[in-house]
Write a protein that holds these residues in place. Structure first.
Motif, PDB file in Angstrom:
ATOM      1  N   UNK A 161      -9.450  18.842 -26.040  1.00  0.00           N
ATOM      2  CA  UNK A 161      -9.548  17.902 -24.922  1.00  0.00           C
ATOM      3  C   UNK A 161      -9.209  16.496 -25.399  1.00  0.00           C
TER       4      UNK A 161
ATOM      5  N   UNK B  18      -7.462  15.689 -27.883  1.00  0.00           N
ATOM      6  CA  UNK B  18      -6.085  15.564 -28.360  1.00  0.00           C
ATOM      7  C   UNK B  18      -5.084  15.568 -27.223  1.00  0.00           C
TER       8      UNK B  18
ATOM      9  N   UNK C 111      -4.745  13.711 -24.441  1.00  0.00           N
ATOM     10  CA  UNK C 111      -4.407  12.557 -23.627  1.00  0.00           C
ATOM     11  C   UNK C 111      -5.386  12.396 -22.491  1.00  0.00           C
TER      12      UNK C 111
ATOM     13  N   UNK D  58      -4.246  14.688 -16.959  1.00  0.00           N
ATOM     14  CA  UNK D  58      -3.174  15.523 -17.491  1.00  0.00           C
ATOM     15  C   UNK D  58      -3.690  16.821 -18.093  1.00  0.00           C
ATOM     16  N   UNK D  59      -4.978  17.090 -17.952  1.00  0.00           N
ATOM     17  CA  UNK D  59      -5.540  18.294 -18.560  1.00  0.00           C
ATOM     18  C   UNK D  59      -5.265  19.521 -17.708  1.00  0.00           C
ATOM     19  N   UNK D  60      -4.432  20.399 -18.209  1.00  0.00           N
ATOM     20  CA  UNK D  60      -4.226  21.662 -17.513  1.00  0.00           C
ATOM     21  C   UNK D  60      -4.529  22.754 -18.524  1.00  0.00           C
TER      22      UNK D  60
ATOM     23  N   UNK E 221      -1.756  23.257 -20.958  1.00  0.00           N
ATOM     24  CA  UNK E 221      -1.633  22.192 -21.947  1.00  0.00           C
ATOM     25  C   UNK E 221      -2.682  22.362 -23.049  1.00  0.00           C
ATOM     26  N   UNK E 222      -3.935  22.677 -22.631  1.00  0.00           N
ATOM     27  CA  UNK E 222      -4.995  22.871 -23.621  1.00  0.00           C
ATOM     28  C   UNK E 222      -4.635  24.023 -24.556  1.00  0.00           C
TER      29      UNK E 222
ATOM     30  N   UNK F 200      -1.638  25.068 -25.311  1.00  0.00           N
ATOM     31  CA  UNK F 200      -0.538  24.650 -26.187  1.00  0.00           C
ATOM     32  C   UNK F 200      -1.062  23.794 -27.339  1.00  0.00           C
ATOM     33  N   UNK F 201      -1.998  22.876 -27.000  1.00  0.00           N
ATOM     34  CA  UNK F 201      -2.562  21.997 -28.033  1.00  0.00           C
ATOM     35  C   UNK F 201      -3.378  22.823 -29.042  1.00  0.00           C
TER      36      UNK F 201
END
Lengths: 324, 549
Positions: free
Chosen positions: A36, A38, A40, A44-46, A49-50, A52-53
């Motif tokens: 979370x 990392x 941004x 923008x939290x999807x 995306x989480x 992928x990070x």
């Protein structure tokens, strides 16, 4: 001393290995999701995306696997890249370590000179001087570093304008100018401790038989203080100075934050709050190493100053044998 | 000699005690408040006419990385706004205008054609090409990148001419051009970025952008310097300041740096330092529009599922009190969950809609006895819940004041409230992990949107949206927001957004509290940069200079 060296090094390595695992596990177990932090900003939290990070930073691997990877890379000299800064951990620390070391060194000068000085003074001049030193150091010991920092900035930085209030400065004079207030704030409570220890150790040395003997032999008071009292008191004083200095290596955070200094202390705090594993791990280990090295040095130096203490902790020659 | 040493030590200790007692002014927060009535919002400052060699600027944190795809954050954006340019430019009044693209036109509702300028050069002198643009946009779109959510509706990105790039969409996307004025529209030089690999964006490596300033140096941990780009492609922009040195500090270190003149200016996100600094001699504080607002976000875990209770609570909230004691008077009671900086078009219409909301529905600046009576009736109708309403607080000044205000409001209307204090890292989890919100009924939220379009906020109320913690679901609302986001015509979109906003307010999906302006503090000698939130996207340093020429 040399004979004990391999044993000491093995001990140091075992300490580091154990410490590294404990630190790693503690950071891993701390609440908060590094992904979370990392990712941004919140909007923008999807889930994609989480994911992928997490994949990018191997955050889904079990603790032991992550630790194993870190240890393996570390042994090859690669401390990894910071999650937060993306820069090499070694570069991040390398850029900040000098500030912290200079700060601790400067603070050490302060507390050794002023602490030992005032302790000696109190021991030699009994009466009102002694009371003043004891009173002053009691006060100093009770002022937390952050309060001292705010007070020093307020008086000498903002009101009088004598010292800069933030940053580490450039060049030797710039550095000294910038680090004076932070170093003093950091040294203040240590100064009190050292002053007390010095005063106490001197008082004990004064009371010993050989001082009486020296006095009877007609030496001047000055010679007695320098040759007998101070020399015999030096052991505990040096030990304490070493311990206090080693403790400072891990305790610069508050002062660094108050004075806007970019040292490893403030790096550590931001790494912990952002779950930056590689940086947290490396900085804490560095602090452990610093502590172990300084205390080992104190152990090694102690017998040189005070031959009554033999290396390896076994009883040495009796004090009687040493008097002049 | 020895006695002297001793008296110095005692003297110092005394001085310390004395200053501890009176150092409140520099402690960063509390104390000073600004009268909200006297708060003047201005987007810009008067034009600069004199040159400056070096200006020292403070940001709240050291940039984590200068690769904006990897890391955002307001400090990094404030620095990089001067270095990296976008296809479109967000202006200080929050409207957009062409920049690296001289035209961005929709042909049909699912196709956007970008016509690029052909005189743009990157900081290493290389010409900007359509390939660089396609590559940059595709990089932004990668799922692990910061701006990938802006590309959700994008189908293809392709070069369709030497200076032309065409983007097609799966469904019409009215907000995409707004995103191109933000970080999703930054154009970088492909060759320069690829050459640096993983090191791109870390200290000691050059930037890959086109802006009026370029990165001169970044000493990790101490300072970052940008300098005027001598061969800047736009002759119309002539920066007066040769270089800007950024250092970082927050709280009292920030206040002290600016009060002593060690730093010349800063954009601030916290109101505490702003209130203290605005009273200092030789420093001016400017307040500009932002999209930031504080609201209370209800969850589906407790009694607040009932809209009547949410409205009752909203009616009893003392927003004026929150603005005064939680934000040093630097916030304004507000009826919508986004600040006026979001009104990048049809400003008058949005302004009128905001005023309308202030006169009906569930909003009060400070509740009258009538409002309390109305609220009590609503609670009666809904039936007061047996369990107390649990409000979270991360212990920060703003959240403490807000949660106390909730407690006060609830008490007046017969509701029980428990405040649970949590760690700030735990607070961040609310935004990603639904389980972390279990047991919390109301969460204070400060929210800003990066696009100057309120339509970018209202998808938070859509059925199934990750930020819709309440589980709110209304077909009419979903249809309005969906349509707004696909309506490219600004006037028509504004109408739809205003309708959606009214529905959002009427159902109290969130309970809006106050809007917080953007603050810039600047030494008396300097002027020029904008005061609005645009500082994160607009090359403000190019406007910075001294007052006298």
């Amino acid at each position: 001393m040399i004979r004990g060296l391999p044993r000491r090094i093995a001990g140091l390595l075992a300490t580091l290995l154990a410490a590294s695992f404990v630190i790693f596990a503690a950071v891993y177990a701390a609440p908060g999701d590094p992904a979370v932090l990392l990712s941004g900003s919140r909007q923008e939290l999807t889930p994609e995306k989480l994911a992928a990070v997490r994949a990018e930073h191997h955050l889904d691997d079990p603790l032991v696997v992550q630790y194993g990877r870190w240890l393996w890379d570390g042994l090859q000299g690669d401390l990894g890249r910071s999650f937060q800064y993306r820069d090499h951990v070694a570069d991040l620390i390398g850029a900040r370590l000098p500030t912290t070391l200079e700060l601790v060194a400067y603070a050490t000068v302060f507390f050794v000179v002023l602490g030992v000085g005032s302790g000696v003074l109190a021991a030699v001049r009994r009466g009102w001087v002694d009371s003043a030193v004891v009173g002053g150091t009691t006060l100093a010991a009770s002022v937390p570093a952050f309060v001292a920092a705010i007070a020093l900035v307020s008086l000498f930085g903002v009101r009088l304008g004598w010292f800069p209030v933030t940053g580490q400065g450039e060049g030797l004079t710039g550095r000294l100018h910038h680090l004076t207030l932070p170093a003093f704030a950091l040294a203040l409570s240590a100064l009190a401790v050292i002053s007390r220890v010095t005063r106490q150790a001197m008082a004990e040395a004064y009371a010993s038989d050989h001082v009486e003997a020296a006095r009877a032999s007609g030496q001047t008071e000055r010679q007695i203080v320098v040759r007998h009292v101070l020399r015999n008191a030096l052991g505990p004083i040096v030990t304490m100075c070493g311990l206090v200095m080693a403790g400072m290596l891990a305790g610069t955070v508050v002062v660094e934050t108050a004075f806007g200094l970019s040292g490893v202390g403030s790096l550590l705090v931001s790494a912990i709050t952002t779950h930056d594993f590689p940086v947290t791990q490396a900085v804490l280990l560095l602090m452990v190493i610093g502590y172990v090295v300084v205390t080992t040095l104190v152990d090694l130096v102690h017998p040189l100053i005070d031959p009554r203490v033999a290396p390896g902790g076994t009883p040495g020659r009796k004090p009687e044998g040493k008097t002049a | 000699m020895r006695t002297k040493l001793c008296t110095t030590a005692v003297g110092l200790a005394g001085a310390l005690l004395f200053t501890v007692g009176c150092s409140g002014a520099t402690s960063g927060s509390g104390g000073a408040t600004v009268d909200p009535a006297k708060l003047k919002l201005s987007d810009t400052t008067s034009k600069a006419s004199g040159a400056a060699t070096t200006v020292n600027w403070i940001v709240e944190q050291e940039p984590a990385s200068l690769d904006m795809d990897a890391q955002g954050g307001s400090s990094t954006r404030t620095v990089m706004a001067n270095i990296c340019e976008r296809l479109l430019l967000l202006r200080p009044d929050m409207t957009t205008t062409p920049r690296l693209a001289k035209k961005a036109e929709y042909t049909g509702d699912k196709k956007l054609v970008l016509t690029l300028r052909d005189d743009v050069t990157f900081h290493d002198g290389a010409k900007m090409t359509a390939d660089d643009v396609v590559w940059s946009l595709k990089r932004h779109a990668r799922p692990e990148m910061n701006e990938s959510d802006e590309y959700e509706d994008v189908d293809t990105i392709a070069k369709t001419g030497p200076s032309e790039v065409t983007i097609t969409f799966e469904k019409p996307s009215a907000l995409f051009t707004k995103a191109l004025a933000g970080d999703a529209g930054i154009i970088m030089e492909r060759k320069a970025v690829e050459k640096q690999g993983d090191d791109f964006g870390t200290p000691g490596h050059p930037d890959a952008c086109t802006g009026p300033y370029k990165l001169k140096s970044w000493d990790s941990g101490s300072a970052l310097t940008i300098e005027r780009y001598a061969d800047y492609w736009d002759d119309g922009v002539r920066p007066l300041t040769k270089e800007v040195v950024f250092r970082w500090a927050s709280g009292s270190a920030l206040v002290n740096s600016i009060s002593t003149g060690a730093a010349d200016g800063a954009y601030l996100t916290a109101t505490g330092p702003a209130a203290v600094l605005s009273k200092k001699k030789g420093i001016r504080a400017y307040y500009g529009q932002s999209t930031t607002a504080w609201s209370l976000s209800p969850t589906k875990s407790g009694a607040l599922k009932d809209a009547r209770l949410r409205k009752a609570l909203s009616l009893a909230m003392d927003r004026k009190g929150i603005a005064k004691s939680g934000f040093n008077g630097l916030a304004e009671p507000w009826a919508t969950p986004v600040g006026p900086g979001a009104w990048g078009y049809e400003k008058a219409a949005f302004q009128k809609a905001q005023k309308d909301l202030e006169h009906n529905g569930a909003y009060t600046a400070s509740p009258s006895s009538d409002d309390i009576e109305r609220a009590k009736k609503l609670v009666e109708q809904a039936g007061a819940p047996g369990e107390p309403i649990v409000v979270s607080s991360d212990g920060s000044e703003s959240q403490t004041v807000i949660t106390n205000a909730v407690r006060g409001a609830a008490q007046k209307i017969g509701l029980k409230v428990t405040v649970k204090t949590i760690a700030s890292s735990r607070y961040d989890e609310f935004f990603s992990d639904p389980k972390s919100r279990d047991g919390f009924d109301l969460i204070p939220v400060d929210w800003y949107i990066s696009k100057a379009d309120p339509a970018g906020f209202y998808d938070n109320g859509l059925t199934g949206n990750a930020n819709n913690w309440l589980g709110y679901s209304d077909k009419g609302y979903d249809a309005l927001v969906g349509k707004a986001q696909q309506t490219i015509d600004d006037r028509k979109r504004a109408e739809l957004v205003i309708d959606a906003q009214a529905k959002f307010a009427d159902d109290a999906v969130w309970i809006p509290l106050v809007q917080v302006p953007s603050v810039m503090v600047l030494g008396d000698k300097y002027t020029g940069p904008p005061a609005s939130m645009v500082s994160m996207y607009y090359p403000w340093a190019a406007d910075l200079g001294t007052k006298k020429g």
